[in-house]
Write a protein that holds these residues in place. Sequence first.
Motif, PDB file in Angstrom:
ATOM      1  N   GLY A 185       6.982 -11.571  -1.085  1.00 46.42           N
ATOM      2  CA  GLY A 185       7.388 -10.649  -0.018  1.00 46.42           C
ATOM      3  C   GLY A 185       8.537 -11.435   0.743  1.00 46.42           C
ATOM      4  O   GLY A 185       8.788 -12.489   0.643  1.00 46.42           O
ATOM      5  N   THR A 205       6.148 -11.915   6.516  1.00 47.75           N
ATOM      6  CA  THR A 205       5.385 -10.766   6.365  1.00 47.75           C
ATOM      7  C   THR A 205       3.920 -10.853   6.389  1.00 47.75           C
ATOM      8  O   THR A 205       3.092 -10.097   6.449  1.00 47.75           O
ATOM      9  CB  THR A 205       5.743  -9.996   4.807  1.00 47.75           C
ATOM     10  N   GLU A 216       2.682  -7.516  -3.629  1.00 46.77           N
ATOM     11  CA  GLU A 216       3.892  -7.689  -2.702  1.00 46.77           C
ATOM     12  C   GLU A 216       3.444  -7.279  -1.212  1.00 46.77           C
ATOM     13  O   GLU A 216       2.542  -6.198  -0.832  1.00 46.77           O
ATOM     14  CB  GLU A 216       4.824  -6.242  -3.009  1.00 46.77           C
ATOM     15  N   VAL A 249       4.171  -6.675   2.613  1.00 44.71           N
ATOM     16  CA  VAL A 249       5.223  -6.041   3.299  1.00 44.71           C
ATOM     17  C   VAL A 249       4.752  -5.858   4.857  1.00 44.71           C
ATOM     18  O   VAL A 249       3.619  -5.801   5.122  1.00 44.71           O
ATOM     19  CB  VAL A 249       5.630  -4.904   2.814  1.00 44.71           C
ATOM     20  N   CYS A 250       5.785  -5.925   5.761  1.00 40.50           N
ATOM     21  CA  CYS A 250       5.347  -5.441   7.111  1.00 40.50           C
ATOM     22  C   CYS A 250       6.576  -4.390   7.378  1.00 40.50           C
ATOM     23  O   CYS A 250       7.677  -4.577   7.608  1.00 40.50           O
ATOM     24  CB  CYS A 250       5.752  -6.800   8.020  1.00 40.50           C
ATOM     25  N   SER A 251       5.828  -3.216   7.478  1.00 38.52           N
ATOM     26  CA  SER A 251       6.645  -1.876   7.396  1.00 38.52           C
ATOM     27  C   SER A 251       7.240  -1.621   8.592  1.00 38.52           C
ATOM     28  O   SER A 251       8.215  -0.733   8.728  1.00 38.52           O
ATOM     29  CB  SER A 251       5.668  -0.850   6.871  1.00 38.52           C
ATOM     30  N   HIS A 274       7.828  -7.104  12.386  1.00 43.51           N
ATOM     31  CA  HIS A 274       8.643  -8.136  11.397  1.00 43.51           C
ATOM     32  C   HIS A 274       9.172  -9.155  12.449  1.00 43.51           C
ATOM     33  O   HIS A 274       9.289 -10.490  12.154  1.00 43.51           O
ATOM     34  CB  HIS A 274       9.054  -7.439  10.263  1.00 43.51           C
ATOM     35  N   ALA A 284       0.424  -3.213  -3.060  1.00 35.75           N
ATOM     36  CA  ALA A 284       1.238  -3.416  -1.819  1.00 35.75           C
ATOM     37  C   ALA A 284       0.293  -3.588  -0.722  1.00 35.75           C
ATOM     38  O   ALA A 284      -0.687  -2.588  -0.665  1.00 35.75           O
ATOM     39  CB  ALA A 284       2.178  -2.169  -1.756  1.00 35.75           C
ATOM     40  N   ASP A 333       0.370  -4.013   3.335  1.00 37.92           N
ATOM     41  CA  ASP A 333       1.305  -3.647   4.559  1.00 37.92           C
ATOM     42  C   ASP A 333       0.456  -4.417   5.607  1.00 37.92           C
ATOM     43  O   ASP A 333      -0.593  -3.782   6.033  1.00 37.92           O
ATOM     44  CB  ASP A 333       1.461  -2.510   4.759  1.00 37.92           C
TER      45      ASP A 333
END
Length: 170
Positions: A7, A11, A100, A102-104, A109, A145, A147
């Motif tokens: 990622g 994140t 993965e 992620v920082c949506s 972020h 995934a 988040d």
Amino acid sequence: MLIVLGGLPATGKTTLARLLAARTRGVHLRVDTIEQAVVRSGLARHPVGPVGYVVGYALAEEQLRQGLTVIAESVNPPAVTRDAWRDAAVLAGVPVLEVEVVCSDPEEHRRRVDSRSVDIPGLPLPTWQQIVAQEYEPWHRDRLAVDTAARGPEDALGPLIEAVLSSGRG
């Protein structure tokens, strides 16, 4: 088993990898650490190219062959790096879990990017502009995934622990 965390920078990969390593007694293999060691050796300067990843794949395979769980953490921007981690697991004859991180939330972020500090002496941290400009190929195969935008680290760790336990390796 091999657990691959990928990622964009900031994140939450390192935080999750450390928590997961503590819970599973796995080996945390961090490409940033390898790359900075190469720079400290005087053999290269940042960016070091593929050397950190290539060393990481070899170390992961060796540790996996010893029966250890390995948590491999790196950005993994091109699919070829993700494929190489997977190949290391196949060569060692162990299952792989691809994750993965992620920082949506772009504001969250960016806040993380702007507020984080270096935990590896001498490692240059990318700026927000460098992160958003970075080429990052989308994932084209199944992965978990996670988040981290609206969750604390322990909450974000939950799905990882469940996935590891369901693989029979927890």
